[in-house]
Motif scaffolding. Structure first.
Motif, PDB file in Angstrom:
ATOM      1  N   LYS A  91       0.862  -1.199   0.000  1.00  0.00           N
ATOM      2  CA  LYS A  91       0.000   0.000   0.000  1.00  0.00           C
ATOM      3  C   LYS A  91       0.885   1.231   0.000  1.00  0.00           C
ATOM      4  O   LYS A  91       2.121   1.125  -0.036  1.00  0.00           O
ATOM      5  CB  LYS A  91      -0.975  -0.016   1.175  1.00  0.00           C
ATOM      6  N   LEU A  92       0.277   2.427   0.053  1.00  0.00           N
ATOM      7  CA  LEU A  92       1.045   3.674  -0.069  1.00  0.00           C
ATOM      8  C   LEU A  92       1.103   4.446   1.237  1.00  0.00           C
ATOM      9  O   LEU A  92       0.102   4.568   1.951  1.00  0.00           O
ATOM     10  CB  LEU A  92       0.416   4.587  -1.119  1.00  0.00           C
ATOM     11  N   PRO A 127       5.385   3.182  -1.816  1.00  0.00           N
ATOM     12  CA  PRO A 127       4.795   1.853  -1.582  1.00  0.00           C
ATOM     13  C   PRO A 127       5.558   1.110  -0.485  1.00  0.00           C
ATOM     14  O   PRO A 127       6.796   1.078  -0.489  1.00  0.00           O
ATOM     15  CB  PRO A 127       4.966   1.130  -2.930  1.00  0.00           C
ATOM     16  N   PHE A 128       4.824   0.534   0.448  1.00  0.00           N
ATOM     17  CA  PHE A 128       5.448  -0.228   1.532  1.00  0.00           C
ATOM     18  C   PHE A 128       4.572  -1.427   1.867  1.00  0.00           C
ATOM     19  O   PHE A 128       3.434  -1.528   1.406  1.00  0.00           O
ATOM     20  CB  PHE A 128       5.697   0.669   2.758  1.00  0.00           C
ATOM     21  N   LEU A 129       5.124  -2.332   2.672  1.00  0.00           N
ATOM     22  CA  LEU A 129       4.422  -3.584   2.954  1.00  0.00           C
ATOM     23  C   LEU A 129       3.622  -3.489   4.255  1.00  0.00           C
ATOM     24  O   LEU A 129       4.177  -3.191   5.320  1.00  0.00           O
ATOM     25  CB  LEU A 129       5.423  -4.751   3.065  1.00  0.00           C
ATOM     26  N   LEU A 130       2.329  -3.770   4.141  1.00  0.00           N
ATOM     27  CA  LEU A 130       1.463  -3.812   5.323  1.00  0.00           C
ATOM     28  C   LEU A 130       0.151  -4.467   4.890  1.00  0.00           C
ATOM     29  O   LEU A 130      -0.400  -4.102   3.853  1.00  0.00           O
ATOM     30  CB  LEU A 130       1.187  -2.392   5.849  1.00  0.00           C
ATOM     31  N   HIS A 131      -0.343  -5.383   5.691  1.00  0.00           N
ATOM     32  CA  HIS A 131      -1.593  -6.066   5.338  1.00  0.00           C
ATOM     33  C   HIS A 131      -2.818  -5.240   5.715  1.00  0.00           C
ATOM     34  O   HIS A 131      -3.685  -4.982   4.893  1.00  0.00           O
ATOM     35  CB  HIS A 131      -1.656  -7.435   6.025  1.00  0.00           C
ATOM     36  N   ASP A 132      -2.913  -4.845   6.968  1.00  0.00           N
ATOM     37  CA  ASP A 132      -4.111  -4.146   7.451  1.00  0.00           C
ATOM     38  C   ASP A 132      -4.070  -2.677   7.041  1.00  0.00           C
ATOM     39  O   ASP A 132      -3.008  -2.142   6.712  1.00  0.00           O
ATOM     40  CB  ASP A 132      -4.171  -4.202   8.986  1.00  0.00           C
ATOM     41  N   ASP A 133      -5.210  -2.010   7.134  1.00  0.00           N
ATOM     42  CA  ASP A 133      -5.201  -0.551   6.980  1.00  0.00           C
ATOM     43  C   ASP A 133      -4.359   0.091   8.074  1.00  0.00           C
ATOM     44  O   ASP A 133      -3.662   1.083   7.845  1.00  0.00           O
ATOM     45  CB  ASP A 133      -6.635   0.004   7.096  1.00  0.00           C
ATOM     46  N   THR A 134      -4.446  -0.492   9.269  1.00  0.00           N
ATOM     47  CA  THR A 134      -3.762   0.119  10.409  1.00  0.00           C
ATOM     48  C   THR A 134      -2.494  -0.639  10.788  1.00  0.00           C
ATOM     49  O   THR A 134      -2.311  -1.809  10.459  1.00  0.00           O
ATOM     50  CB  THR A 134      -4.666   0.177  11.660  1.00  0.00           C
ATOM     51  N   LEU A 135      -1.657   0.063  11.529  1.00  0.00           N
ATOM     52  CA  LEU A 135      -0.357  -0.469  11.961  1.00  0.00           C
ATOM     53  C   LEU A 135      -0.444  -1.222  13.283  1.00  0.00           C
ATOM     54  O   LEU A 135       0.545  -1.804  13.744  1.00  0.00           O
ATOM     55  CB  LEU A 135       0.615   0.708  12.138  1.00  0.00           C
ATOM     56  N   THR A 136      -1.623  -1.206  13.878  1.00  0.00           N
ATOM     57  CA  THR A 136      -1.757  -1.654  15.264  1.00  0.00           C
ATOM     58  C   THR A 136      -1.320  -3.100  15.486  1.00  0.00           C
ATOM     59  O   THR A 136      -0.562  -3.398  16.414  1.00  0.00           O
ATOM     60  CB  THR A 136      -3.227  -1.499  15.713  1.00  0.00           C
ATOM     61  N   ARG A 137      -1.794  -4.005  14.655  1.00  0.00           N
ATOM     62  CA  ARG A 137      -1.531  -5.430  14.880  1.00  0.00           C
ATOM     63  C   ARG A 137      -0.070  -5.805  14.634  1.00  0.00           C
ATOM     64  O   ARG A 137       0.461  -6.669  15.334  1.00  0.00           O
ATOM     65  CB  ARG A 137      -2.461  -6.257  13.959  1.00  0.00           C
ATOM     66  N   SER A 160      -3.152   8.842  14.581  1.00  0.00           N
ATOM     67  CA  SER A 160      -3.800   7.893  13.673  1.00  0.00           C
ATOM     68  C   SER A 160      -2.962   6.631  13.517  1.00  0.00           C
ATOM     69  O   SER A 160      -1.740   6.697  13.301  1.00  0.00           O
ATOM     70  CB  SER A 160      -3.986   8.534  12.299  1.00  0.00           C
ATOM     71  N   ALA A 161      -3.636   5.480  13.577  1.00  0.00           N
ATOM     72  CA  ALA A 161      -2.937   4.198  13.388  1.00  0.00           C
ATOM     73  C   ALA A 161      -2.989   3.753  11.925  1.00  0.00           C
ATOM     74  O   ALA A 161      -2.457   2.697  11.579  1.00  0.00           O
ATOM     75  CB  ALA A 161      -3.567   3.134  14.277  1.00  0.00           C
ATOM     76  N   VAL A 162      -3.641   4.530  11.080  1.00  0.00           N
ATOM     77  CA  VAL A 162      -3.732   4.165   9.661  1.00  0.00           C
ATOM     78  C   VAL A 162      -2.364   4.372   9.004  1.00  0.00           C
ATOM     79  O   VAL A 162      -1.811   5.483   9.028  1.00  0.00           O
ATOM     80  CB  VAL A 162      -4.815   5.023   8.952  1.00  0.00           C
ATOM     81  N   GLY A 163      -1.814   3.303   8.444  1.00  0.00           N
ATOM     82  CA  GLY A 163      -0.476   3.388   7.862  1.00  0.00           C
ATOM     83  C   GLY A 163      -0.388   4.464   6.794  1.00  0.00           C
ATOM     84  O   GLY A 163       0.575   5.244   6.755  1.00  0.00           O
ATOM     85  N   GLY A 164      -1.407   4.527   5.944  1.00  0.00           N
ATOM     86  CA  GLY A 164      -1.419   5.473   4.830  1.00  0.00           C
ATOM     87  C   GLY A 164      -1.539   6.931   5.231  1.00  0.00           C
ATOM     88  O   GLY A 164      -1.462   7.818   4.383  1.00  0.00           O
ATOM     89  N   ASP A 165      -1.728   7.212   6.523  1.00  0.00           N
ATOM     90  CA  ASP A 165      -1.801   8.606   7.006  1.00  0.00           C
ATOM     91  C   ASP A 165      -0.414   9.191   7.280  1.00  0.00           C
ATOM     92  O   ASP A 165      -0.292  10.381   7.592  1.00  0.00           O
ATOM     93  CB  ASP A 165      -2.619   8.696   8.304  1.00  0.00           C
ATOM     94  N   HIS A 166       0.621   8.345   7.211  1.00  0.00           N
ATOM     95  CA  HIS A 166       1.959   8.800   7.612  1.00  0.00           C
ATOM     96  C   HIS A 166       2.950   8.751   6.460  1.00  0.00           C
ATOM     97  O   HIS A 166       2.863   7.881   5.586  1.00  0.00           O
ATOM     98  CB  HIS A 166       2.476   7.926   8.769  1.00  0.00           C
ATOM     99  N   ASP A 167       3.896   9.698   6.497  1.00  0.00           N
ATOM    100  CA  ASP A 167       4.961   9.694   5.492  1.00  0.00           C
ATOM    101  C   ASP A 167       5.899   8.516   5.729  1.00  0.00           C
ATOM    102  O   ASP A 167       6.040   8.025   6.859  1.00  0.00           O
ATOM    103  CB  ASP A 167       5.763  10.997   5.561  1.00  0.00           C
ATOM    104  N   TRP A 168       6.586   8.135   4.658  1.00  0.00           N
ATOM    105  CA  TRP A 168       7.485   6.984   4.766  1.00  0.00           C
ATOM    106  C   TRP A 168       8.604   7.221   5.783  1.00  0.00           C
ATOM    107  O   TRP A 168       9.010   6.311   6.512  1.00  0.00           O
ATOM    108  CB  TRP A 168       8.065   6.616   3.391  1.00  0.00           C
ATOM    109  N   PRO A 185      -4.842  -1.625  -1.212  1.00  0.00           N
ATOM    110  CA  PRO A 185      -4.981  -0.183  -0.962  1.00  0.00           C
ATOM    111  C   PRO A 185      -5.544   0.110   0.422  1.00  0.00           C
ATOM    112  O   PRO A 185      -6.404  -0.619   0.911  1.00  0.00           O
ATOM    113  CB  PRO A 185      -5.985   0.267  -2.024  1.00  0.00           C
ATOM    114  N   THR A 186      -5.064   1.172   1.014  1.00  0.00           N
ATOM    115  CA  THR A 186      -5.770   1.736   2.157  1.00  0.00           C
ATOM    116  C   THR A 186      -7.171   2.089   1.660  1.00  0.00           C
ATOM    117  O   THR A 186      -7.339   2.516   0.511  1.00  0.00           O
ATOM    118  CB  THR A 186      -5.049   3.022   2.633  1.00  0.00           C
ATOM    119  N   THR A 187      -8.169   1.894   2.502  1.00  0.00           N
ATOM    120  CA  THR A 187      -9.545   2.130   2.084  1.00  0.00           C
ATOM    121  C   THR A 187      -9.680   3.489   1.386  1.00  0.00           C
ATOM    122  O   THR A 187      -9.227   4.511   1.917  1.00  0.00           O
ATOM    123  CB  THR A 187     -10.472   2.057   3.319  1.00  0.00           C
ATOM    124  N   GLY A 188     -10.257   3.443   0.181  1.00  0.00           N
ATOM    125  CA  GLY A 188     -10.487   4.682  -0.568  1.00  0.00           C
ATOM    126  C   GLY A 188      -9.351   5.065  -1.507  1.00  0.00           C
ATOM    127  O   GLY A 188      -9.452   6.059  -2.230  1.00  0.00           O
TER     128      GLY A 188
END
Ligand code: G3P
Ligand code: MG
Length: 259
Positions: free
Chosen positions: A47-48, A54-64, A77-85, A129-132
């Motif tokens: 996802k982005l 682009p980076f590797l992550l399964h869930d929308d969030t980084l929590t798990r 925010s725990a959403v991976g796509g909300d943060h810069d690389w 993709p992160t949702t949306g």
């Protein structure tokens, strides 16, 4: 190389998220462990970041699968796509799994690509993709894959559950092969795969029956399945004519070097 059902360069066995559950999923450590078990092709989820890396992550969030919550607290925010690389690259994506992997970083897609290319390993890039963000993610992942694999003899296999992401990948890099992922046989799946010019259908293994395999193969698709974690299920699929298996059990299934 033109990938078709007949001209299929990929191994039968594909290690899910690098090495299934034996190492932290979607990390370089997992890929190394999968390779040590004899695997020559890997699946990962891409996802982005907020700045388009682009980076590797399964869930929308980084929590798990990271220490984001511990590191940043619950107000961020725990959403991976909300943060810069630059921020994401500082996270520990290994401690959640076990002490042996503490400090393992979240990988960017480029590093994983280099690991596979350098070693001649196949890669199934699941566009997750992160949702949306389906279209943007499909576009950017395909751009990077086309660039990174430009001199490779075997291209990566792009896949997604999201037809919009696959359509964007198709528009961006039509020469890269695509697989439609299915967790149900929703109405129109075959027509959608045809219109996206996919080469494979990658189903939850329970969906493969004589009728679905016949439909897919008659339309010219390779039949692959996820996530195949026991021998009797693998045998059922082999008997049906399924030709590719994504597995967590890199310790159970030992792919032959030719597979
Ligand atoms: O790509 C096959 C498989 O990874 C799809 O499911 O949820 O593990 O990404 P998931
Ligand atoms: Mg996946």
């Amino acid at each position: 190389m033109l990938i078709t059902e007949e001209n299929w360069p990929y191994p039968t066995w594909i290690a899910h998220r690098g090495a299934g559950k034996l190492a932290p999923e979607n990390t370089l450590a997992a890929f190394r462990l999968g390779a040590a078990h004899g695997y020559r092709m890997f699946e990962c989820d891409v996802k982005l970041s907020a700045d388009g890396v682009p980076f590797l992550l399964h869930d929308d969030t980084l929590t798990r699968t990271s220490n984001a919550l511990l590191q940043w607290g619950a107000d961020v925010s725990a959403v991976g796509g909300d943060h810069d690389w630059g921020t994401l690259s500082q996270l520990d994506a290994g401690s959640w799994h076990s002490r042996a992997f503490a400090g393992e970083p979240l990988p960017c897609f480029e590093n994983i690509a280099h690991f596979c290319l350098h070693n001649g390993y196949g890669l199934n890039i699941e566009i997750k993709p992160t949702t949306g963000q389906a279209r943007q993610t499909g576009t950017v992942v395909a751009q990077h894959a086309a660039r990174l694999w430009r001199n490779a003899s075997v291209p990566p296999l792009l896949s997604s559950f999201d037809p919009e992401a696959l359509a964007a990948a198709h528009d961006t890099a039509p020469h890269l092969p695509r697989g439609l992922l299915l967790e149900t046989l929703w109405k129109g799946w075959l027509e959608t795969a045809l219109s996206l010019e996919c080469v494979a259908i990658i189903c939850d293994h329970t969906l493969w029956e004589t009728s679905s395999v016949t439909q897919a193969q008659s339309a010219g698709f390779r039949c692959l399945s996820y996530t195949v974690n026991d021998a009797s299920k693998a045998q059922r699929l082999l008997d049906l004519g399924v030709e590719g298996f994504i597995t967590d059990r890199v310790d159970l299934f030992a792919p032959a070097s030719s597979q």
